[in-house]
Enzyme design. Structure first.
Site, PDB file in Angstrom:
ATOM      1  N   VAL A   1       2.797   5.154 -13.997  1.00 34.75           N
ATOM      2  CA  VAL A   1       1.924   6.014 -13.243  1.00 34.75           C
ATOM      3  C   VAL A   1       1.991   7.436 -14.312  1.00 34.75           C
ATOM      4  O   VAL A   1       0.976   7.936 -14.339  1.00 34.75           O
ATOM      5  CB  VAL A   1       2.474   6.204 -11.901  1.00 34.75           C
ATOM      6  CG1 VAL A   1       3.848   7.150 -12.014  1.00 34.75           C
ATOM      7  CG2 VAL A   1       1.453   7.398 -11.314  1.00 34.75           C
TER       8      VAL A   1
ATOM      9  N   SER B   1       1.453  10.315  -8.819  1.00 31.89           N
ATOM     10  CA  SER B   1       2.315  10.221  -7.931  1.00 31.89           C
ATOM     11  C   SER B   1       3.583  10.525  -8.320  1.00 31.89           C
ATOM     12  O   SER B   1       4.620  11.166  -7.656  1.00 31.89           O
ATOM     13  CB  SER B   1       2.006   9.269  -6.763  1.00 31.89           C
ATOM     14  OG  SER B   1       2.356   8.078  -7.540  1.00 31.89           O
TER      15      SER B   1
ATOM     16  N   ALA C   1      12.001  11.160  -2.652  1.00 29.52           N
ATOM     17  CA  ALA C   1      12.012  10.981  -1.118  1.00 29.52           C
ATOM     18  C   ALA C   1      13.354   9.964  -0.957  1.00 29.52           C
ATOM     19  O   ALA C   1      14.096  10.204  -0.035  1.00 29.52           O
ATOM     20  CB  ALA C   1      10.872  10.279  -0.564  1.00 29.52           C
TER      21      ALA C   1
ATOM     22  N   HIS D   1       8.672   8.055 -13.703  1.00 29.09           N
ATOM     23  CA  HIS D   1       8.778   7.331 -12.474  1.00 29.09           C
ATOM     24  C   HIS D   1       9.202   5.830 -13.039  1.00 29.09           C
ATOM     25  O   HIS D   1       8.356   4.968 -13.215  1.00 29.09           O
ATOM     26  CB  HIS D   1       7.429   7.224 -11.774  1.00 29.09           C
ATOM     27  CG  HIS D   1       7.521   6.129 -10.616  1.00 29.09           C
ATOM     28  ND1 HIS D   1       8.229   6.041  -9.670  1.00 29.09           N
ATOM     29  CD2 HIS D   1       6.534   5.079 -10.486  1.00 29.09           C
ATOM     30  CE1 HIS D   1       8.146   5.222  -8.899  1.00 29.09           C
ATOM     31  NE2 HIS D   1       7.111   4.431  -9.324  1.00 29.09           N
TER      32      HIS D   1
HETATM   33  N1  LIG Z   1       3.165   5.352  -7.935  1.00 24.35           N
HETATM   34  C1  LIG Z   1       4.135   4.482  -7.234  1.00 24.35           C
HETATM   35  O1  LIG Z   1       5.100   4.927  -6.799  1.00 24.35           O
HETATM   36  C2  LIG Z   1       3.546   3.204  -7.115  1.00 24.35           C
HETATM   37  C3  LIG Z   1       4.284   2.322  -6.122  1.00 24.35           C
HETATM   38  C4  LIG Z   1       3.864   0.873  -5.976  1.00 24.35           C
HETATM   39  C5  LIG Z   1       3.019   0.337  -6.769  1.00 24.35           C
HETATM   40  N2  LIG Z   1       2.451   1.143  -7.567  1.00 24.35           N
HETATM   41  C6  LIG Z   1       1.286   0.624  -8.601  1.00 24.35           C
HETATM   42  O2  LIG Z   1      -0.056   0.556  -7.871  1.00 24.35           O
HETATM   43  C7  LIG Z   1      -0.761  -0.290  -8.489  1.00 24.35           C
HETATM   44  C8  LIG Z   1      -1.524  -1.249  -7.520  1.00 24.35           C
HETATM   45  O3  LIG Z   1      -0.483  -1.967  -6.671  1.00 24.35           O
HETATM   46  P1  LIG Z   1      -0.843  -2.846  -5.429  1.00 24.35           P
HETATM   47  O4  LIG Z   1       0.212  -3.506  -4.908  1.00 24.35           O
HETATM   48  O5  LIG Z   1      -1.520  -2.359  -4.565  1.00 24.35           O
HETATM   49  O6  LIG Z   1      -1.757  -3.937  -6.126  1.00 24.35           O
HETATM   50  P2  LIG Z   1      -3.074  -4.936  -5.500  1.00 24.35           P
HETATM   51  O7  LIG Z   1      -3.210  -5.945  -6.639  1.00 24.35           O
HETATM   52  O8  LIG Z   1      -2.441  -5.324  -4.170  1.00 24.35           O
HETATM   53  O9  LIG Z   1      -4.121  -3.831  -5.490  1.00 24.35           O
HETATM   54  C9  LIG Z   1      -5.142  -3.479  -6.641  1.00 24.35           C
HETATM   55  C10 LIG Z   1      -6.282  -3.497  -6.481  1.00 24.35           C
HETATM   56  O10 LIG Z   1      -6.997  -2.936  -7.227  1.00 24.35           O
HETATM   57  C11 LIG Z   1      -8.263  -3.400  -7.355  1.00 24.35           C
HETATM   58  N3  LIG Z   1      -8.802  -3.735  -8.468  1.00 24.35           N
HETATM   59  C12 LIG Z   1      -8.647  -4.250  -9.878  1.00 24.35           C
HETATM   60  N4  LIG Z   1      -9.277  -3.587 -10.649  1.00 24.35           N
HETATM   61  C13 LIG Z   1     -10.196  -2.801 -10.234  1.00 24.35           C
HETATM   62  C14 LIG Z   1     -11.322  -2.221 -10.779  1.00 24.35           C
HETATM   63  N5  LIG Z   1     -11.941  -2.548 -11.997  1.00 24.35           N
HETATM   64  N6  LIG Z   1     -12.025  -1.423  -9.793  1.00 24.35           N
HETATM   65  C15 LIG Z   1     -11.841  -1.351  -8.761  1.00 24.35           C
HETATM   66  N7  LIG Z   1     -10.597  -2.002  -8.148  1.00 24.35           N
HETATM   67  C16 LIG Z   1     -10.052  -2.586  -8.937  1.00 24.35           C
HETATM   68  C17 LIG Z   1      -7.910  -5.100  -6.977  1.00 24.35           C
HETATM   69  O11 LIG Z   1      -8.978  -5.954  -6.589  1.00 24.35           O
HETATM   70  C18 LIG Z   1      -6.991  -4.752  -5.724  1.00 24.35           C
HETATM   71  O12 LIG Z   1      -7.543  -4.689  -4.638  1.00 24.35           O
HETATM   72  C19 LIG Z   1      -0.044  -1.204  -9.317  1.00 24.35           C
HETATM   73  O13 LIG Z   1      -0.269  -0.465 -10.711  1.00 24.35           O
HETATM   74  C20 LIG Z   1       1.256  -0.899  -8.974  1.00 24.35           C
HETATM   75  O14 LIG Z   1       2.341  -0.948  -9.944  1.00 24.35           O
HETATM   76  C21 LIG Z   1       2.567   2.648  -7.845  1.00 24.35           C
END
Ligand SMILES: NC(=O)c1ccc[n+]([C@@H]2O[C@H](COP(=O)([O-])OP(=O)(O)OC[C@H]3O[C@@H](n4cnc5c(N)ncnc54)[C@H](O)[C@@H]3O)[C@@H](O)[C@H]2O)c1
Length: 311
Positions: free
Chosen positions: A121, A142, A149, A174
């Site tokens: 992130v 984020s 938390a 993160h």
């Molecule tokens: N910041 C945090 O604390 C935190 C916590 C958990 C996960 N994450 C991150 O969040 C991200 C999403 O995780 P997730 O579990 O929801 O994954 P996920 O695969 O369930 O969802 C990702 C979504 O992005 C969509 N997508 C892909 N390419 C796209 C594009 N070009 N345009 C629009 N949409 C597109 C996919 O279709 C999918 O629905 C990952 O990078 C994950 O590592 C961050």
């Protein structure tokens, strides 16, 4: 007019954020965008069915044009972390996705504060800052909001006090190099050691190590068990969104590109910051002890090296 929040990428994380925002009632309208339109449509319908139990938020799916007028756009598009995969290893895959997404969002919602969730992130926040051309305070990652938390929750549990009464922050990346700022942690108005002594719950080295591990390794454990983390971050994204929509000037640990931190220039990482309608309006660098300062410097360097390797 009630505020519109857009969410791009509505897999596990984006949909959890949408659900938390819908139930909290902070937005008038939530628009879900995904490169899989059928998924966005299904998520919108499912979440809309929860709304009558909570409030009156309108939840809909659509293309980028529907984000026009959005005050906050959350970007959670990309690929999830695989078991054992480091966040930094996700970078190449997610950077390519963002090139398209950020351009579209800026075209239709130039006034929006951008809120980045995709991992890694901090680096994705830097990439979004570069791609968007926005001032750093309007592109918020984020960051460690969730780690903070978790830290408060574990400390609160040990001390027998609500996490809301614990003021403690996780700083830096993160990820693996994050820094738990023990030296500045407080509960109520007391330093954590005083508080622990008064309630008879000493913070021994073993307790400290257990809490550190509980915070630092939480995501790995959850991913090993269910393949992803989504509810905690969904609520964290709602919390940041609320601070913006309601112009709360809330102090939250979030990631933005930072001028100088422990001597490292122009790197995106988390420290406590004031968040309101304009995005981040102030950085609040805590007074750390020597070890924490060194650890934050290491974290900043690591992020900076990755960031500098970007094309
Ligand atoms: N910041 C945090 O604390 C935190 C916590 C958990 C996960 N994450 C991150 O969040 C991200 C999403 O995780 P997730 O579990 O929801 O994954 P996920 O695969 O369930 O969802 C990702 C979504 O992005 C969509 N997508 C892909 N390419 C796209 C594009 N070009 N345009 C629009 N949409 C597109 C996919 O279709 C999918 O629905 C990952 O990078 C994950 O590592 C961050």
């Amino acid at each position: 007019m009630a505020a519109t929040v857009g969410i791009v990428g509505v897999g596990l994380v984006g949909s959890a954020a949408a659900y938390a925002i819908a139930l909290s009632g902070i937005a008038g309208r939530i628009v879900l965008v995904d490169h899989l339109p059928a998924l966005a449509q299904a998520q919108a319908e499912d979440i809309a069915h929860a709304v009558p139990f909570a409030g009156a938020t309108q939840v809909e799916a659509g293309d980028y044009d529907k984000l026009a007028g959005a005050e906050v756009v959350i970007i959670a598009a990309g690929v999830g972390q695989k078991p054992g995969e480091t966040r930094l290893a996700l970078l190449a895959r997610n950077a390519a996705v963002f090139a398209g997404v950020v351009g579209e969002v800026r075209r239709v919602a130039p006034q929006a504060v951008l809120l980045v969730a995709t991992n890694p992130v901090d680096v994705m926040t830097e990439i979004t800052t570069r791609l968007s051309g926005l001032p750093p305070g309007r592109v918020i990652g984020s960051g460690t909001i969730l780690d903070t938390a978790r830290f408060r929750s574990l400390l609160g549990r040990h001390l027998g006090v609500s996490p809301q009464s614990v003021h403690a922050y996780v700083l830096g990346e993160h990820g693996d190099s994050e820094v738990l700022a023990w030296s500045t942690a407080r509960a109520g108005s007391l330093g954590i050691r005083d508080f622990a002594a008064q309630v008879g719950a000493a913070i021994t080295d073993a307790v400290r190590a257990e809490i550190d591990d509980g915070v630092r390794r939480a995501a790995y454990r959850i991913i090993a068990g269910k393949g992803a983390t989504n509810y905690g971050i969904g609520a964290g994204l709602m919390r940041i969104t609320r601070a913006v929509l309601r112009d709360e000037a809330a102090v939250l640990s979030v990631s933005i590109r930072t001028g100088v931190v422990t001597g490292v220039r122009e790197v995106a990482l988390s420290i406590p910051r004031v968040v309101g309608r304009a995005g981040v309006t102030a950085d609040l660098m805590p007074e750390l002890d020597a070890k924490e300062t060194e650890a934050l410097n290491r974290s900043a360097r690591l992020l900076k090296d990755t960031q500098d390797a970007l094309p």
